[in-house]
Design a protein around this motif. Structure first.
Motif, short mmCIF file in Angstrom:
data_model
loop_
_atom_site.label_atom_id
_atom_site.label_comp_id
_atom_site.label_asym_id
_atom_site.label_seq_id
_atom_site.Cartn_x
_atom_site.Cartn_y
_atom_site.Cartn_z
N TRP A 189 0.83 -1.20 0.00
CA TRP A 189 0.00 0.00 0.00
C TRP A 189 0.86 1.25 0.00
O TRP A 189 1.86 1.33 0.73
CB TRP A 189 -0.92 0.02 1.22
N SER A 190 0.48 2.23 -0.82
CA SER A 190 1.18 3.51 -0.85
C SER A 190 0.16 4.63 -1.00
O SER A 190 -0.92 4.44 -1.58
CB SER A 190 2.20 3.57 -2.00
N LEU A 191 0.51 5.79 -0.48
CA LEU A 191 -0.37 6.96 -0.53
C LEU A 191 0.44 8.15 -1.00
O LEU A 191 1.57 8.37 -0.56
CB LEU A 191 -0.95 7.25 0.87
N SER A 192 -0.12 8.93 -1.93
CA SER A 192 0.55 10.13 -2.41
C SER A 192 -0.47 11.25 -2.56
O SER A 192 -1.59 11.02 -3.01
CB SER A 192 1.26 9.88 -3.74
N VAL A 193 -0.07 12.46 -2.15
CA VAL A 193 -0.90 13.65 -2.30
C VAL A 193 -0.01 14.75 -2.89
O VAL A 193 1.21 14.76 -2.71
CB VAL A 193 -1.50 14.11 -0.95
N TYR A 194 -0.63 15.70 -3.61
CA TYR A 194 0.13 16.77 -4.23
C TYR A 194 -0.70 18.04 -4.27
O TYR A 194 -1.94 18.01 -4.19
CB TYR A 194 0.57 16.38 -5.64
N ASN A 195 0.00 19.17 -4.42
CA ASN A 195 -0.66 20.47 -4.54
C ASN A 195 0.24 21.39 -5.35
O ASN A 195 1.45 21.47 -5.12
CB ASN A 195 -0.93 21.09 -3.17
N ARG A 196 -0.34 22.07 -6.34
CA ARG A 196 0.40 23.07 -7.13
C ARG A 196 -0.24 24.43 -6.88
O ARG A 196 -1.42 24.62 -7.16
CB ARG A 196 0.37 22.71 -8.62
N GLN A 197 0.56 25.36 -6.34
CA GLN A 197 0.05 26.63 -5.85
C GLN A 197 0.69 27.79 -6.60
O GLN A 197 1.90 27.82 -6.81
CB GLN A 197 0.35 26.77 -4.35
N ASP A 198 -0.15 28.75 -7.00
CA ASP A 198 0.32 30.00 -7.59
C ASP A 198 0.51 31.00 -6.46
O ASP A 198 -0.44 31.41 -5.81
CB ASP A 198 -0.69 30.51 -8.61
N LEU A 199 1.78 31.39 -6.21
CA LEU A 199 2.09 32.29 -5.11
C LEU A 199 2.12 33.75 -5.52
O LEU A 199 2.35 34.62 -4.67
CB LEU A 199 3.45 31.90 -4.50
N ALA A 200 1.91 34.02 -6.80
CA ALA A 200 1.91 35.41 -7.25
C ALA A 200 0.64 36.11 -6.76
O ALA A 200 -0.27 35.50 -6.19
CB ALA A 200 2.00 35.47 -8.77
N GLN A 201 0.60 37.43 -6.97
CA GLN A 201 -0.55 38.21 -6.53
C GLN A 201 -1.82 37.69 -7.22
O GLN A 201 -1.83 37.41 -8.41
CB GLN A 201 -0.34 39.69 -6.84
N ASN A 202 -2.90 37.57 -6.45
CA ASN A 202 -4.18 37.04 -6.92
C ASN A 202 -4.06 35.59 -7.39
O ASN A 202 -4.82 35.15 -8.24
CB ASN A 202 -4.74 37.90 -8.06
#
Length: 749
Positions: free
Chosen positions: A682-695
């Motif tokens: 069993w394996s678990l993976s999570v991810y997030n891609r975030q825009d850190l610029a204004q708005n």
């Protein structure tokens, strides 16, 4: 008998009928040596040319069929011939070979009258298709092509297994097993495999290459979960066959609920077709399919889909096509077509390339001959990104390139010639046509001290015809333009090496000098189609020409210098660092102006790579302001931690560039991902891609829960794509994939 063999033979019941290749670790007798060997206690001297028929009946009748023509070779420690009962008894490491069939046993009795072979004790039968069968007792007849076996176990090349109470070989190589069980799982790990198929009767039709089950149960961990009175699938020797594949299911905010049926049509050995329409609750039927054809000198594949969106009265669809053909030893043609009707269609149907910024279609002809290379290409672009929706889409037809390397003289110097022609047409009816020739002379040299030099002198000639070109809101220009651009470059390197028992370090100073006139690129007459990437970085700062294309010349003189350090070792792994800068003799140099460089010295650029062990790796590229050392460009990617908990990190930053030629907004983007190997399976993976610029905000995020072993794969996923396209009604996507080895699987798209 080794532990692996004991596990295979005496573990939980397993099944398999056809074997692609025998497992040599199980069947170890050296056939040729055994047959040729002679010992004093043998009653008959055997040789590879002695066959059983000759031994029993020297006056053998003339064969009447192809089967009779097959000689039977055998060897044993001891052989007895009972002429009264017409019996031959062989004992002790018995090996019998007839055609492609080989039998091993402790004792074998051959009845001449009934043409039967009875084998007892540690029986191993290697069939002509490569399958290996183990049994306690075997009786064969009809030239060893038919017979019965008790308590058999079979092992396949892919480690799938089958076991049965009884086995009977019939005519036309048909095999019948009773009370059989099959699984591709490793039964040595537990008493019950993860999944298996049990059946009261299994028929292997070798002539038609089918395996048929009667009263079949599919069990998971010993618990029956599915029953069918009849089940059939191709045997392992079948590479492909026409028939229905497992359907796929999917659901999203655009299609609603959907099921994708799949029918595979194997037209012949060289071509096949897949019909896979999608039946949806909200959008009706999406017609979809694929075609593949394999040629002696190439291959081609085409896939596509079509949807009539009644709600918006739109015809939507896509097509992906690829082909390659080797015309002869010198010429290769290939094409890659990628098209979608609109920029959100691929996302709405979750099709391949749905995250691409644009789709590129290309047709190309390439020629290779000794030190010559030529290509003739055409390009077409389909914009998918919402941010580039107003871009002036180009079409390149044709694009011709020719390159020739001359033979080196006695000093190692060689001439190089590049010829290029490009015709670029835009949707707004403006176009440019370019012809370029670059002649250069190159002299590489390594001094006795270890210094590495390279001297390059080049002359570039350009001729343009431009139609309806507008530069910085001036009046359109239509006409011709020409340029001649000479350049001389000198590269110097001196690697210093320090080696120890555990490591090796290399320090290499690098200096590159380029001398060229400070002439204009004539931007008011010559459009920039292929040289818009003007970011100074670690990949181009030490190049003589820092532009990626032909439309802009790297004018002016400069000296670039840098230091490259790298270390390789058993303790610290691999590490490398590069730091470089340029000094521009002219502040008006084209590349520096486009890159918004101020002053004679450019910013510092560099990269750091470190991988000391398997638990950490890092790749960092950067650009530092020469005055205050502030970061103007940063790109980081890293993975750290063991398999039980590993972190992935990626960060990219671009400073806003408001120069006249290129305008880029500030960009800050962070990607984080965590993968945990919870258990062995069993394996678990999570991810997030975030825009850190204004708005900015979250661009996409999701996770995967995966179970995988040697015979099963199960994946659950949830994902969310936050597109800035108002026409895209994306939502959370839930999916699963379920796959059983050798049987196939199903899942969402």
């Amino acid at each position: 008998m080794n532990k692996k063999l004991l596990c295979i033979l005496f573990g939980a019941p397993l099944i398999s009928i056809n074997i692609a290749k025998a497992d040599e670790s199980i069947v170890t007798p050296d056939t040729r040596k055994t047959i040729a060997a002679t010992t004093e206690n043998k009653k008959i001297k055997w040789s590879p040319k002695v066959n059983m028929t000759n031994v029993l009946s020297p006056q053998k009748a003339k064969p009447t069929s192809q089967k009779d023509e097959q000689e039977i070779f055998f060897a044993a420690d001891e052989v007895e011939n009972n002429q009264e009962q017409s019996l031959i008894t062989a004992s002790g490491k018995v090996e019998i070979i007839r055609g492609n069939l080989t039998l091993y046993a402790d004792k074998v009795i051959y009845n001449q009258k009934e043409d039967t072979v009875t084998a007892v004790g540690n029986v191993v039968l290697v069939e002509k298709d490569g399958s290996v069968i183990f049994a306690d007792y075997t009786e064969l007849n009809n030239h060893m092509t038919q017979g019965e076996m008790k308590n058999i176990k079979v092992i396949m090349a892919d480690q799938s297994r089958m076991a049965a109470q009884s086995f009977a070989g019939k005519e036309n190589d048909k095999k019948v097993l009773r009370n059989a069980v099959y699984t591709p799982c490793d039964v040595c790990r537990s008493s019950d495999p993860l999944w298996q198929i049990k059946a009261t009767k299994v028929i292997h039709d070798a002539e038609n290459k089918n395996i048929n089950y009667q009263n079949a149960f599919v069990e998971i961990k010993g618990t029956p979960v599915f029953y069918t009175p009849y089940l059939s699938h191709p045997d392992p020797t079948v590479k492909r066959r026409s028939g229905f594949l497992f359907p796929r299911v999917m659901s999203n905010s655009y299609l609603g609920g959907a099921v994708q049926g799949q029918y595979f049509w194997s037209i012949d050995d060289q071509q096949d077709m897949l019909f896979n329409p999608i039946f949806t609750t909200d959008k009706g039927v999406v017609y979809s399919g694929a075609f593949n054809k394999y040629l002696y000198n190439g291959n081609m594949s085409i896939s596509g889909s079509y949807l009539k969106d009644e709600d918006n009265n739109k015809n939507r669809g896509n097509i992906f096509a690829y082909g390659r053909y080797e015309i002869n030893d010198y010429w290769v043609a290939d094409t890659d077509i990628n098209y979608a009707s609109d920029n959100s269609y691929l996302k709405d149907l979750n099709l391949p390339k749905d995250d691409d910024t644009w789709l590129t279609s290309r047709a190309r002809l390439q020629g290779f001959d000794n030190r010559n290379y030529a290509s003739l290409e055409a390009y077409y672009y389909k914009i998918l990104s919402y941010d580039l929706r107003y871009a002036n889409r180009p079409m390149v037809l044709p694009l011709f390139n020719y390159e020739n390397y001359g033979n080196p003289d006695r000093y190692g110097a060689y001439a190089k010639t590049n010829i290029s022609f490009a015709s670029v047409t835009h949707e707004e009816d403006n176009s440019s046509h370019r012809a370029t020739m670059i002649n250069s002379w190159n002299l590489p040299y390594t001094s006795p001290f270890g210094e590495k030099y390279k001297l390059v002198a080049s002359l570039k000639s350009d001729f343009y015809y431009v139609d309806n070109y507008v530069y910085e809101d001036n009046k359109p220009f239509t006409g011709t333009a020409a340029r001649i651009f000479p350049q001389v470059g000198l590269e110097w390197r001196l690697p210093f090496i320090r080696a120890t028992e555990d490591s090796r370090q290399i320090i290499e100073p690098i200096v590159v000098a380029a001398f060229a006139p400070n002439q204009s690129n004539k931007p008011e007459k010559i459009p920039n189609e292929d040289s818009q990437d003007v970011e100074l970085n670690d990949t181009n700062i030490l190049n003589l020409d820092r532009y990626s294309g032909y439309d802009r010349n790297d004018t002016g003189s400069r000296i670039s210098y840098g230091l490259n350090w790298s270390s390789y070792g058993n303790i610290l792994g691999r590490t490398s660092v590069l730091l470089a800068q340029s000094y521009e003799f002219s502040k008006d140099e084209s590349f520096a102006a486009a890159d918004d460089q101020q002053g004679s010295f450019t910013d510092y650029v560099g990269r750091i790579y470190a991988s000391p062990n398997e638990y950490f790796d890092l790749n960092y590229r950067f650009k530092l302001n020469k005055d205050d050392y502030s970061v103007t460009y940063s790109e980081l990617s890293s993975g750290m931690g063991p398999r039980i908990l590993r972190l992935y990190l990626s960060y990219i930053y671009f400073q806003a560039n408001e120069t006249s030629s290129v305008k880029n907004e500030e960009r800050k983007e962070l990607y984080t991902g965590i993968r945990s190997q919870l258990t062995k399976n069993w394996s678990l993976s999570v991810y997030n891609r975030q825009d850190l610029a204004q708005n900015g905000g979250a661009l996409e995020y999701g996770g995967f829960l995966t179970y995988e072993d040697e015979c099963t794969r199960l994946i659950f996923n949830i994902e969310k794509d936050n597109s800035n396209d108002p026409n895209y009604e994306g939502d959370f996507e839930f999916g699963f994939t379920f796959f059983l080895k050798t049987l196939g699987g199903t899942g969402t798209k």
